[in-house]
Design a protein around this motif. Structure first.
Motif, short mmCIF file in Angstrom:
data_model
loop_
_atom_site.label_atom_id
_atom_site.label_comp_id
_atom_site.label_asym_id
_atom_site.label_seq_id
_atom_site.Cartn_x
_atom_site.Cartn_y
_atom_site.Cartn_z
N PHE A 97 0.80 -1.24 0.00
CA PHE A 97 0.00 0.00 0.00
C PHE A 97 0.83 1.29 0.00
CE2 PHE A 97 -3.18 -3.00 1.72
CZ PHE A 97 -4.26 -2.69 0.88
N ILE A 98 2.14 1.22 0.16
CA ILE A 98 2.94 2.44 0.29
C ILE A 98 2.80 3.34 -0.93
CG2 ILE A 98 5.07 1.40 -0.62
CD1 ILE A 98 4.90 3.98 2.22
N ASP A 99 2.73 2.77 -2.12
CA ASP A 99 2.59 3.59 -3.34
C ASP A 99 1.16 4.09 -3.55
OD1 ASP A 99 5.27 3.36 -4.07
OD2 ASP A 99 4.93 1.44 -5.08
N LYS A 100 0.21 3.46 -2.85
CA LYS A 100 -1.20 3.82 -3.03
C LYS A 100 -1.65 4.89 -2.03
CE LYS A 100 -2.55 -0.72 -4.88
NZ LYS A 100 -1.18 -1.26 -4.97
N ILE A 101 -1.28 4.73 -0.76
CA ILE A 101 -1.77 5.66 0.27
C ILE A 101 -0.65 6.32 1.06
CG2 ILE A 101 -4.01 4.54 0.50
CD1 ILE A 101 -3.00 3.03 2.91
N GLY A 102 0.60 6.11 0.66
CA GLY A 102 1.73 6.82 1.26
C GLY A 102 1.95 6.51 2.73
N ILE A 103 2.12 7.56 3.54
CA ILE A 103 2.41 7.41 4.96
C ILE A 103 1.34 6.61 5.69
CG2 ILE A 103 2.66 8.70 7.14
CD1 ILE A 103 4.01 10.92 5.55
N TRP A 104 0.10 6.72 5.23
CA TRP A 104 -0.99 5.97 5.88
C TRP A 104 -0.73 4.47 5.86
CZ3 TRP A 104 -3.83 8.72 8.86
CH2 TRP A 104 -4.14 10.04 8.54
N ALA A 105 -0.02 3.98 4.86
CA ALA A 105 0.29 2.55 4.81
C ALA A 105 1.14 2.14 6.01
CB ALA A 105 1.02 2.22 3.50
N VAL A 106 2.09 2.97 6.38
CA VAL A 106 2.96 2.68 7.53
C VAL A 106 2.16 2.75 8.82
CG1 VAL A 106 5.02 3.41 8.78
CG2 VAL A 106 4.96 3.57 6.29
N ILE A 107 1.32 3.78 8.95
CA ILE A 107 0.53 3.95 10.18
C ILE A 107 -0.46 2.80 10.37
CG2 ILE A 107 -1.20 5.42 11.31
CD1 ILE A 107 0.16 7.82 9.94
N PHE A 108 -1.23 2.49 9.33
CA PHE A 108 -2.21 1.41 9.44
C PHE A 108 -1.53 0.05 9.56
CE2 PHE A 108 -5.24 4.35 6.97
CZ PHE A 108 -5.75 4.86 8.16
N GLY A 109 -0.35 -0.09 8.95
CA GLY A 109 0.41 -1.33 9.08
C GLY A 109 0.81 -1.58 10.52
N PHE A 110 1.23 -0.51 11.21
CA PHE A 110 1.58 -0.63 12.63
C PHE A 110 0.36 -0.99 13.47
CE2 PHE A 110 5.87 1.44 12.75
CZ PHE A 110 6.43 0.56 13.66
N ILE A 111 -0.76 -0.30 13.24
CA ILE A 111 -1.96 -0.58 14.03
C ILE A 111 -2.42 -2.02 13.84
CG2 ILE A 111 -4.42 -0.02 14.28
CD1 ILE A 111 -3.70 2.88 13.53
N LEU A 112 -2.46 -2.47 12.59
CA LEU A 112 -2.87 -3.85 12.29
C LEU A 112 -1.92 -4.84 12.94
CD1 LEU A 112 -4.66 -5.84 10.72
CD2 LEU A 112 -3.12 -5.55 8.76
N GLU A 113 -0.62 -4.56 12.87
CA GLU A 113 0.39 -5.44 13.45
C GLU A 113 0.15 -5.67 14.93
OE1 GLU A 113 5.13 -5.06 14.67
OE2 GLU A 113 4.31 -3.76 13.11
N TYR A 114 -0.10 -4.60 15.67
CA TYR A 114 -0.21 -4.73 17.12
C TYR A 114 -1.57 -5.27 17.56
CZ TYR A 114 4.40 -2.95 17.99
OH TYR A 114 5.76 -2.83 18.03
N ILE A 115 -2.60 -5.05 16.76
CA ILE A 115 -3.88 -5.69 17.06
C ILE A 115 -3.73 -7.21 16.94
CG2 ILE A 115 -6.24 -6.05 16.22
CD1 ILE A 115 -6.34 -3.10 15.49
#
Length: 465
Positions: A376-394
């Motif tokens: 998703f990094i090329d699609k939504i930029g920084i949001w990919a990193v943020i949501f990736g972290f949230i999903l990871e810890y859930i």
């Protein structure tokens, strides 16, 4: 003293020191954003990620083992057992140090990272300070730990201003000041706790090296998974988007990490209570269920107040060229909420000696994070990193709760959804509405908190045993 009083009192001590420490760091933000461009700040932030990433790879969280073993009463019959534990901890540290220096130097050379030797040394000093801090707390010198951090932060702030404004060293000013101020903190702790003297008293006894090494080894997966995800996310932002965007993301995390202030204070106090707590298995379910639900409520309510505070102070602390960062802050706060819950659960894992399962769990949720960011990094930029972290810890929290279920059941109450929605509503108001609505939201939060914690306000006296 009851567990609640002890927990609140210890948390209060750590919060006092850490809050003042963070305030000093925040007062520095206007200077950082004025004298450093988003690209420079992004490059500096990425350098720190490199440092922490290689610490996470090559050091095995021996400080956790040192604290656990020092607080374990089962070793009391062994003469000078505490000194022997400290010596064993530093033996493991030295072994790891060799691999850290070698591996980090190769990486920095291949990628031609600036200030390589300084970054290697910063990592070493930082880790020594972490070990000293855990020993200090294990010996119940919390006030020394807090004072050393405050003094170190003050020295660091002064040196940063001198290097940044007078000498115009650029972002290396922050590296110089971090190294020097951390050395001061180590010296203050040693002067009061006499750690080096204890090390000498235990010198030559290797009996604790093996058990401490194998206790700590699974913990490397925790640090590695966190710092690899941090490293990979910021590396992708820098390479796929720009260093400037990494600068915005770093500022958003800087503000969001104010929640981490509460998380770390609670974590330090919780470790002391948890490692020294003796519970029957039948009592564990009720004890930890009550504890984690209160903690989740506290995190979401605290986050709601935090986003309001950030909304008010943000324009006064940050140069206008960084204003884009504000949009990312609410979801960056959510990252730290789930990190807080995750660390709470991993402390239970450490308590019941289920460390051996952590590497498998870490690999699973780290792979989820990497795949999400990559896709998703090329699609939504920084949001990919943020949501990736949230999903990871859930995912991580769910897996650890399933693991704990082998011993006892922890129940997450449905009412926590209410606190989550309250945080989202507050974030929406702060981002989209004017200060009249923000003020009304604040009044509602104050009334809501007063009602929820009315019994604690009445009964808890932190200064009476």
């Amino acid at each position: 003293m009851s567990d609640l009083k002890r927990l609140l009192k210890s948390s209060g001590i750590y919060f006092l020191g850490t809050a003042l420490n963070k305030l000093l760091a925040f007062f520095m933000l206007p200077f950082y954003t004025k004298y450093l461009s988003p690209s420079d700040y992004g490059e500096y932030d990425l350098s720190l990620v490199y440092v922490n990433f290689f610490i996470g790879i090559f050091f095995i969280d021996i400080y956790v083992a040192i604290m656990k073993f020092l607080l374990d009463d089962s070793y009391k019959s062994i003469k000078n057992y505490k000194e022997k534990i400290i010596f064993a901890g530093f033996v493991v540290f030295v072994i790891c140090l060799v691999f850290y220096v070698f591996g980090f130097y190769i990486f920095l050379t291949i990628f031609d990272v600036k200030f390589a030797i300084l970054l290697i040394f910063l990592g070493v000093i930082t880790y020594i300070h972490t070990i000293y801090g855990y020993i200090c707390r294990a010996y119940n010198f919390s006030y020394v730990f807090v004072f050393s951090g405050l003094f170190s932060a003050l020295i660091g702030a002064i040196l940063t201003l001198i290097f940044l404004i007078y000498f115009k060293f650029g972002y290396v000013s922050l590296i110089y000041s971090s190294i020097i101020s951390t050395i001061f903190a180590i010296l203050i702790i040693d002067f009061n706790v006499k750690i080096f003297s204890k090390f000498r008293l235990g010198f030559g006894d290797f009996s604790f090296v093996k058990p401490m090494f194998f206790y700590s080894l699974p913990l490397v997966s925790l640090a590695f998974s966190y710092w690899f995800a941090e490293f990979y996310g910021k590396f992708c932002i820098s390479k796929s988007i720009s260093l400037a965007q990494n600068g915005y993301y770093a500022i958003a995390l800087k503000f969001s990490a104010l929640l981490l202030l509460f998380v770390q204070c609670f974590k330090m106090a919780w470790q002391e209570v948890n490692f020294s707590k003796i519970l029957d298995k039948n009592m564990m379910s009720d004890y930890y269920t009550k504890a984690i639900n209160e903690y989740i409520k506290f995190l979401f309510l605290g986050s709601s107040f935090l986003i309001i505070a950030i909304k008010i102070i943000f324009p006064y602390l940050i140069d206008i060229k960084y204003y884009e960062a504000f949009i990312y802050i609410p979801f960056c706060i959510l990252i730290y909420v789930f990190i807080g819950i995750y660390e709470f659960l991993t402390n239970i894992i450490n308590k019941i000696n289920y460390n051996k399962y952590l590497p498998k769990i870490c690999i699973i949720y780290l792979v989820i994070n990497v795949f999400f960011i990559t896709f998703f990094i090329d699609k939504i930029g920084i949001w990919a990193v943020i949501f990736g972290f949230i999903l990871e810890y859930i995912v991580a929290c769910l897996m650890i709760m399933f693991l704990i279920k082998k011993e006892f059941i922890i129940k997450i109450k449905f009412i926590n959804i209410l606190y989550f929605l309250l945080f989202l509503t507050t974030s929406y108001i702060c981002y989209n509405l004017n200060f009249k609505f923000i003020f009304l939201n604040l009044v509602f939060l104050l009334v809501f908190v007063a009602f929820n914690y009315r019994n604690i306000f009445k009964k808890v006296n932190l200064f009476n045993r």
